[in-house]
Each structure stands twice: as structure tokens, then as C-alpha cells.
Write an enzyme that holds these catalytic residues in place. Sequence first.
Site, PDB file in Angstrom:
ATOM      1  N   HIS A  65      20.909 -44.570   8.366  1.00 42.06           N
ATOM      2  CA  HIS A  65      19.612 -45.134   8.011  1.00 42.06           C
ATOM      3  C   HIS A  65      19.376 -44.795   6.558  1.00 42.06           C
ATOM      4  O   HIS A  65      19.642 -43.673   6.145  1.00 42.06           O
ATOM      5  CB  HIS A  65      18.512 -44.389   8.731  1.00 42.06           C
ATOM      6  N   ASP A 117      22.010 -52.298  10.622  1.00 45.11           N
ATOM      7  CA  ASP A 117      21.555 -52.472   9.238  1.00 45.11           C
ATOM      8  C   ASP A 117      20.403 -53.462   9.111  1.00 45.11           C
ATOM      9  O   ASP A 117      20.292 -54.169   8.118  1.00 45.11           O
ATOM     10  CB  ASP A 117      22.707 -52.921   8.317  1.00 45.11           C
TER      11      ASP A 117
HETATM   12  P1  GDP Z   1      19.488 -49.524   9.441  1.00 43.90           P
HETATM   13  O1  GDP Z   1      20.936 -49.292   9.634  1.00 43.90           O
HETATM   14  O2  GDP Z   1      18.944 -50.573  10.324  1.00 43.90           O
HETATM   15  O3  GDP Z   1      18.705 -48.273   9.496  1.00 43.90           O
HETATM   16  O4  GDP Z   1      19.364 -50.128   7.979  1.00 43.90           O
HETATM   17  P2  GDP Z   1      18.909 -49.370   6.707  1.00 43.90           P
HETATM   18  O5  GDP Z   1      17.662 -48.660   7.001  1.00 43.90           O
HETATM   19  O6  GDP Z   1      20.071 -48.619   6.168  1.00 43.90           O
HETATM   20  O7  GDP Z   1      18.485 -50.561   5.762  1.00 43.90           O
HETATM   21  C1  GDP Z   1      19.345 -51.268   4.946  1.00 43.90           C
HETATM   22  C2  GDP Z   1      18.820 -51.375   3.538  1.00 43.90           C
HETATM   23  O8  GDP Z   1      17.724 -52.259   3.437  1.00 43.90           O
HETATM   24  C3  GDP Z   1      18.342 -50.084   2.916  1.00 43.90           C
HETATM   25  O9  GDP Z   1      18.884 -49.998   1.635  1.00 43.90           O
HETATM   26  C4  GDP Z   1      16.824 -50.220   2.863  1.00 43.90           C
HETATM   27  O10 GDP Z   1      16.242 -49.494   1.810  1.00 43.90           O
HETATM   28  C5  GDP Z   1      16.679 -51.682   2.658  1.00 43.90           C
HETATM   29  N1  GDP Z   1      15.444 -52.271   3.134  1.00 43.90           N
HETATM   30  C6  GDP Z   1      14.776 -52.036   4.303  1.00 43.90           C
HETATM   31  N2  GDP Z   1      13.739 -52.891   4.412  1.00 43.90           N
HETATM   32  C7  GDP Z   1      13.743 -53.676   3.304  1.00 43.90           C
HETATM   33  C8  GDP Z   1      12.936 -54.770   2.852  1.00 43.90           C
HETATM   34  O11 GDP Z   1      12.000 -55.207   3.496  1.00 43.90           O
HETATM   35  N3  GDP Z   1      13.283 -55.324   1.649  1.00 43.90           N
HETATM   36  C9  GDP Z   1      14.340 -54.903   0.913  1.00 43.90           C
HETATM   37  N4  GDP Z   1      14.608 -55.511  -0.238  1.00 43.90           N
HETATM   38  N5  GDP Z   1      15.121 -53.897   1.314  1.00 43.90           N
HETATM   39  C10 GDP Z   1      14.840 -53.287   2.490  1.00 43.90           C
END
Ligand code: GDP
Length: 424
Positions: free
Chosen positions: A40, A12
Site C-alpha cells: 500500500h 493497486d
Molecule cells: P493498493 O495496492 O490498492 O493499496 O494501491 P496503492 O495504495 O499502492 O495505490 C497506488 C498509487 O495510487 C499510489 O501511488 C497512491 O498514492 C496513488 N493514488 C491513490 N489514490 C489516488 C488518486 O485518487 N489519484 C492519484 N493521482 N493517485 C492516487
Amino acid sequence: MVRAIVGANWGDEGKGKITDMLAKESDIIVRFQGGSNAGHTIINNYGKFALHLLPSGVFYDHTTSIIGNGVALNIPYLFQEIQSLIDQGVPKPRILVSDRAQILMPYHMLFDAYEEERLAGKSFGSTKSGIAPFYSDKYAKIGFQVSELFDDDTLKEKAKRVCELKNVLLEHLYHKPLLDPDELYQTLLSYREMVAPYVCDVSRYLHDAIQEGKTILLEGQLGSLKDPDHGIYPMVTSSSTLAAYGAIGAGIPPYEIKDIITVVKAYSSAVGAGAFVSEIFGDEAEELRKRGGDGGEYGATTGRPRRMGWFDAVATRYGCRIQGATEVALTVLDVLGYLDELPVCVGYEIDGEVTEDFPTTVKLEKAKPVYTKLPGWKCSIRGIRKYEELPKECRDYVKFIEKQIGVPITMVSNGPGREDIIYR
Ligand code: GDP
């Protein structure tokens, strides 16, 4: 050119968004491990998507998306996910499935749920996607490889063998309904039909693609600390989350992986049980959880509230090292603008001694965080596109983290959207 995108923490980290950006510049995107157990989140012109099994390249018409041999392939789930994209107006993606991928079976999900039930309070907090039973069977050599779907004799014989074994556990350990070999065989035939158009000798395909100079992206799931060997065992996932495994789970030479883009989150969050040294609780945690991510820190697959904590430099430095990070993308920095000061965990105190090295799990359980505090910037940094335009305190935080982890931070993400990115 082969690049990998992986996480340095507990998952995440915001890999989805960075993967989506990198996928745009790639010809081929490969999932090399894990299954539908993590998600994701991707926000683009078509809407907001939570992808669990499909690679992030599926939104682009110039890309080929590959399910590598290292993946736990849930065939009906894959087809549901493809259909849900089409239903939301995304053009049908070009997908290839490795003939050496193994199939996650319905009974893997059952066993996952039964085992959680049996362990009750002592459970691992599994997502019940069947991942642990799947990989156990793979290494116990009773898994079904995609290629085997096309041989009736193998299928029949194996279905019988698997049922014999599984039914002992179902009857005597779990006291649950038994599996029927004929039914299992029929299920396998239906999988054959679904997957047949996509099956490919993926390592051969990638070999040729590398020769032709194609850009290939290996897409990791979860992060370093969930790796079965190098993570917080046993609170880990069941397949390697490391870039090195990308070579195996895709079927390419390890030396072809030239760039390992490691995603690091500007604070810490984790789902499931396990040691989490810089964890915070109560109102402090709730505030960060509410503001975190995009609409709060809740699991993409399970909806569970995530555990929250300050940036852990000890864990992240280790997480980057074990990935072999060549560059770092620092994400969700925008979320921290409300804080007067930002604690950063720079050491662990274990039995009265302070260490900067990430320990094995037994010691980790005893670790207490040693914090350094940095001043906050107290404003929103959303919409900023140039690094120099970030407030000084914010740049100091980035620089401090960079020094701590020892890997160049080349990208800073300051919002959930595709355009919310600052290159350094
Ligand atoms: P993963 O499991 O690493 O792929 O994590 P995710 O892609 O599910 O990301 C977690 C959350 O963080 C999602 O709701 C994204 O939209 C959000 N997100 C990603 N980058 C940023 C950022 O730079 N700022 C904010 N506020 N949210 C972000």
C-alpha cells in the site's frame, strides 16, 4: 462494528489511501490475508510510506494494528517495517500478532525463487516473497504456527521433519544447498524472541472488542481477480482476497461484517501475467502509465511497470459482486483528465458472442473487449471537494460506471493525498 476494505480489480486500486482514511475512524485494524507480497502506498504528515505487512492503522496513536491468523507472517520483515516507521519519526505503533498466524520461513522465499528460475519463461511472475510455498505448506500441514514457537519439542521435531521433505526437492529438483535442522531450529528461536511481546489470542480479543462496540477495519490486499477461487486462476495469489475471508483470517463471525467498502480504479492496471481484456499497449499505454497513480504506475513492491487498460466494467461488476460490495470508492479519477474520450469495456466477445458475465480463465483468454466511448472532460479535477463541482462529463463517467457495476459509489478520489476525496 466491523467493516472490510477490499479491491474489486487486480490490486493497486488505491486501497492504501482509502484504508488510511478509514483507519482514522477505527479502533482496530486487522490484516487478514496475504503477506509482504503487495504494498500500500500511504502519504501522510510523516511522509510517504510503502507498507507491505503492517496494517494501515500504524500511523494513528488511537489504533491497535493486528496481524490476523490468515496472514503469511514474515517475522524479520515485520520488525524491519516497524523499525523503518520509527526511523521516519512515527510513534511506535501498538501491534498484536495472532497466536494462530503461521510463519513465513526463509526457505519459502528460496523455494519461490527456485521455482521461478525452474519455470523460467513460463513463470507466474511471483514477487518471490515466498507466499505460494508458504500457503502450500500451511495446507499441507507442515507450516509453523506462532503458538508452536513456544514449545521446544514441537519445534525440534518439526524442524527435522520439514528439512527431510524440503531437502529432497532441494537436492533432486532444484540442485541447491540443503537445509540444516539445527540452523532452522535456531532461526525459530530467534523468531520466538522477536514476536513474543506481541502474541495474542486475536479472535478472543476481537470477540470482546465487538461486544464493546469498537470499530474494526479488516484490511484486504490485492483484489477480487487475484482470489484463488474466484479470480483468474492460476494467475492469482495464494490466499483469498475476498471480504468473506476476513471473517476467517481474523477469526470473527461472518455476519459481523456490516460494510464492505470496495475500491475500484477509474481505469485498469495489473502486474504480473494473466488475461487482461481491456489492456492497451504502446504510446497509449505509456501515456496513461506515466500519468497514473502518484508519479506513474509502477509496482509498490517490485517497481515493475504495470500493465495498463481502460475501465473494465465486466471485470469490475464481477469483482464487486464476488466481494459483496456494499459501497464503492472510485479512485484515481483525476488521472483521466487528459483524454478526449474514454473507452469503457462493457462486454466481452468470446467465440463470436458478446457476454456481460466474467468468464473462467480458459474463456477469458479468448475474450475481446467491446467498448463504449464516453466524452472526456479535458481539465484537471484536482482540488475539487464537492461532487457537483466536477465537470458534467466527469460526473457522467462516474454515473455510467455506477450503473454498470450496480453498487453505489460513495467516494471519489481525485488525488493521492488524504484530503483528495469527494463524498457523494
Ligand atoms: P493498493 O495496492 O490498492 O493499496 O494501491 P496503492 O495504495 O499502492 O495505490 C497506488 C498509487 O495510487 C499510489 O501511488 C497512491 O498514492 C496513488 N493514488 C491513490 N489514490 C489516488 C488518486 O485518487 N489519484 C492519484 N493521482 N493517485 C492516487
